[in-house]
Design a protein around this motif. Structure first.
Motif, PDB file in Angstrom:
ATOM      1  N   ASN A  54       0.951  -1.261   0.068  1.00 43.17           N
ATOM      2  CA  ASN A  54      -0.038  -0.016   0.137  1.00 43.17           C
ATOM      3  C   ASN A  54       0.790   1.416  -0.044  1.00 43.17           C
ATOM      4  N   ALA A  55       2.050   1.203  -0.084  1.00 42.19           N
ATOM      5  CA  ALA A  55       2.972   2.333  -0.054  1.00 42.19           C
ATOM      6  C   ALA A  55       4.382   2.032  -0.961  1.00 42.19           C
ATOM      7  N   ILE A  56       4.871   2.978  -1.503  1.00 39.48           N
ATOM      8  CA  ILE A  56       6.100   3.125  -2.436  1.00 39.48           C
ATOM      9  C   ILE A  56       6.934   4.008  -2.104  1.00 39.48           C
ATOM     10  N   ARG A  57       8.236   3.203  -1.974  1.00 39.99           N
ATOM     11  CA  ARG A  57       9.491   4.491  -1.999  1.00 39.99           C
ATOM     12  C   ARG A  57       9.893   4.867  -3.508  1.00 39.99           C
ATOM     13  N   TYR A  58       9.507   5.943  -3.748  1.00 39.55           N
ATOM     14  CA  TYR A  58       9.597   6.390  -5.219  1.00 39.55           C
ATOM     15  C   TYR A  58      10.966   6.788  -5.509  1.00 39.55           C
ATOM     16  N   VAL A  59      11.790   5.833  -6.179  1.00 40.12           N
ATOM     17  CA  VAL A  59      13.190   6.280  -6.508  1.00 40.12           C
ATOM     18  C   VAL A  59      13.385   7.101  -7.474  1.00 40.12           C
ATOM     19  N   PHE A  60      13.976   8.217  -7.459  1.00 42.13           N
ATOM     20  CA  PHE A  60      14.504   9.041  -8.600  1.00 42.13           C
ATOM     21  C   PHE A  60      15.568   9.536  -8.068  1.00 42.13           C
ATOM     22  N   THR A  61      16.440  10.127  -9.092  1.00 42.48           N
ATOM     23  CA  THR A  61      17.747  10.780  -8.617  1.00 42.48           C
ATOM     24  C   THR A  61      17.901  12.158  -9.064  1.00 42.48           C
ATOM     25  N   TRP A  62      18.804  12.924  -8.365  1.00 46.02           N
ATOM     26  CA  TRP A  62      19.050  14.383  -8.731  1.00 46.02           C
ATOM     27  C   TRP A  62      19.495  14.485 -10.030  1.00 46.02           C
ATOM     28  N   GLU A  63      20.185  13.729 -10.868  1.00 45.26           N
ATOM     29  CA  GLU A  63      20.531  13.599 -12.041  1.00 45.26           C
ATOM     30  C   GLU A  63      19.320  13.908 -12.815  1.00 45.26           C
ATOM     31  N   ASP A 105      23.958   6.378  -4.719  1.00 43.63           N
ATOM     32  CA  ASP A 105      24.695   5.375  -4.484  1.00 43.63           C
ATOM     33  C   ASP A 105      26.218   5.788  -4.915  1.00 43.63           C
ATOM     34  N   VAL A 106      27.149   6.008  -4.015  1.00 39.72           N
ATOM     35  CA  VAL A 106      28.642   6.372  -4.285  1.00 39.72           C
ATOM     36  C   VAL A 106      28.384   7.770  -5.186  1.00 39.72           C
ATOM     37  N   TRP A 107      27.486   8.498  -4.867  1.00 34.88           N
ATOM     38  CA  TRP A 107      27.353   9.780  -5.469  1.00 34.88           C
ATOM     39  C   TRP A 107      26.826   9.711  -6.917  1.00 34.88           C
ATOM     40  N   SER A 108      27.264   9.141  -7.823  1.00 39.12           N
ATOM     41  CA  SER A 108      26.734   9.377  -9.329  1.00 39.12           C
ATOM     42  C   SER A 108      27.067   8.133 -10.043  1.00 39.12           C
ATOM     43  N   ALA A 111      23.842  11.908  -8.458  1.00 43.70           N
ATOM     44  CA  ALA A 111      24.182  13.337  -8.942  1.00 43.70           C
ATOM     45  C   ALA A 111      24.485  13.670 -10.262  1.00 43.70           C
ATOM     46  N   PRO A 112      24.047  14.645 -10.725  1.00 48.25           N
ATOM     47  CA  PRO A 112      24.476  14.731 -12.288  1.00 48.25           C
ATOM     48  C   PRO A 112      25.972  14.884 -12.507  1.00 48.25           C
ATOM     49  N   MET A 113      26.371  14.684 -13.679  1.00 47.50           N
ATOM     50  CA  MET A 113      27.856  14.680 -13.990  1.00 47.50           C
ATOM     51  C   MET A 113      28.519  15.847 -13.635  1.00 47.50           C
ATOM     52  N   TRP A 114      27.951  17.181 -13.865  1.00 52.48           N
ATOM     53  CA  TRP A 114      28.545  18.459 -13.560  1.00 52.48           C
ATOM     54  C   TRP A 114      28.980  18.554 -12.167  1.00 52.48           C
ATOM     55  N   THR A 115      28.441  17.899 -11.176  1.00 49.34           N
ATOM     56  CA  THR A 115      28.756  18.019  -9.967  1.00 49.34           C
ATOM     57  C   THR A 115      30.328  17.528  -9.753  1.00 49.34           C
ATOM     58  N   VAL A 116      30.501  16.607 -10.333  1.00 46.29           N
ATOM     59  CA  VAL A 116      31.886  16.061 -10.484  1.00 46.29           C
ATOM     60  C   VAL A 116      33.062  16.950 -11.076  1.00 46.29           C
ATOM     61  N   TYR A 117      32.644  17.864 -12.263  1.00 47.33           N
ATOM     62  CA  TYR A 117      33.501  18.792 -12.755  1.00 47.33           C
ATOM     63  C   TYR A 117      33.556  20.024 -11.652  1.00 47.33           C
TER      64      TYR A 117
END
Length: 353
Positions: free
Chosen positions: A79-88, A127-130, A138-144
């Motif tokens: 009856n519940a969902i952990r809705y996975v999405f990413t910053w990316e 998971d381990v940032w990106s 996280a998006p690729m630009w965060t690494v840069y």
């Protein structure tokens, strides 16, 4: 009919009729960690570094497929969902550039979930940032933004990434989790949670890297939350909570000695560098590094391996076009040099810690 609105009574969820509600939840879904266009699972190398041009529309599944998944989950008693999405998924194209098409796709799926009676916790997953440091988030630009060059992570072992592994089908099991204790993640998580203390010279757009990264992350989630509120029929009725960040890591915060592996670090597999060795190989030095494996009694040291980047650095070169994403890096933060060397952690002249 959608779910009744919940309220909190001490440690109990109750509905509008004051009945106690037990949450039976499930993650939906792991493939939401990867782009839909291009279809980029963790073993596909083609176009991997085109990270500014990806779309997550269609993740975790299309609107047309949603009925199959939601009806199946309902039959199974959830009856519940952990809705996975990413910053990316929200901000892949660059700082402050939000993907409104993905947001509307997400709202469409949330409305369908409401029709099936689900309650949803929104999960900004990492998971381990990106993907570019071996996981997702996280998006690729965060690494840069952190001054790192993801194209050099393989040779320096700053991160082990299946997409860039010479033979992706032979990528060792559970190596991704050891990326937390390699250079890229140690740098980024330290900057994210404590950049003002550990890297005060790391100023970008007039902010310390800690505030720069945190502000963008929080504002991206805030923007999605605002769109969900504006939808008018989701907040509180189906979306009942938000997580802060899945499985965050402390980076180097609290390490008493970076030349030794902390006693609490139990996950070791493959090459297992100390933070100091990771700093050295990240700046092109060769190091003899202990290797570890898992046996019937747990992890054990299996030998050593020479990691030799042959002078290549995990840091962006001094001639990198730092205007690509539109930010302005403070001149006191020099590209082409290890961030920790710039803060006196070590002396590259004699490789002295």
């Amino acid at each position: 009919m959608g779910p009744l609105r919940l309220h909190i009574d001490g440690r109990t969820f109750r509905d509008e009729r004051n009945r106690e509600v037990t949450i039976h939840g499930i993650n939906v879904a792991a493939d939401a960690k990867f782009p839909a266009r291009p279809d980029q699972p963790s073993h596909v190398a083609e176009d991997f570094f085109e990270g500014d041009k990806v779309s997550f529309v269609g993740r975790p599944f299309s609107v047309g497929e949603a009925h199959v998944h939601f009806s199946r989950l309902k039959r199974w008693g959830y009856n519940a969902i952990r809705y996975v999405f990413t910053w990316e998924a929200i901000e892949a194209a660059g700082p402050g550039k939000y993907d409104e098409e993905w947001i509307q796709h997400t709202i469409s799926l949330l409305r369908l979930a409401k029709d099936y009676g689900f309650r949803i916790f929104m999960d900004p997953h990492q998971d381990v940032w990106s993907r570019f440091t071996g996981g997702s988030g996280a998006p690729m630009w965060t690494v840069y933004a952190c001054g790192l060059n993801p194209r050099a992570f393989d040779v320096t072992e700053a991160a082990l990434v299946q997409n860039t592994y010479p033979e992706p089908q032979n990528f060792p099991k559970m190596i991704w989790a050891t990326n937390y204790t390699r250079l890229a993640c140690q740098v980024i998580f330290t900057c994210f949670f404590a950049g003002k203390d550990f890297a005060p010279k790391a100023i970008i757009d007039g902010k310390n890297i800690q505030d720069y990264l945190q502000d963008h992350y929080i504002n991206a989630c805030k923007h999605l939350a605002k769109r969900i509120r504006e939808a008018g029929d989701l907040e509180g009725d189906v979306v009942i909570g938000w997580e802060s960040m899945n499985e965050p890591n402390r980076g180097l915060i609290g390490w008493p000695d970076i030349s030794r592996i902390p006693s609490e670090q139990k996950l070791q597999k493959g090459t297992s560098p100390t933070a100091w060795q990771a700093i050295l190989t990240g700046s092109g030095r060769s190091c003899e590094i202990d290797t570890w494996d898992f046996g019937g009694m747990g992890p054990y040291k299996s030998g050593t391996a020479l990691v030799d980047p042959k002078g290549q650095s995990a840091w962006l070169p001094s001639d990198y076009d730092d205007s690509h994403y539109g930010w302005k890096r403070d001149p006191g933060w020099k590209l082409g040099e290890c961030l920790w060397a710039q803060h006196g952690v070590w002396d590259p002249a004699g490789d002295v810690l």
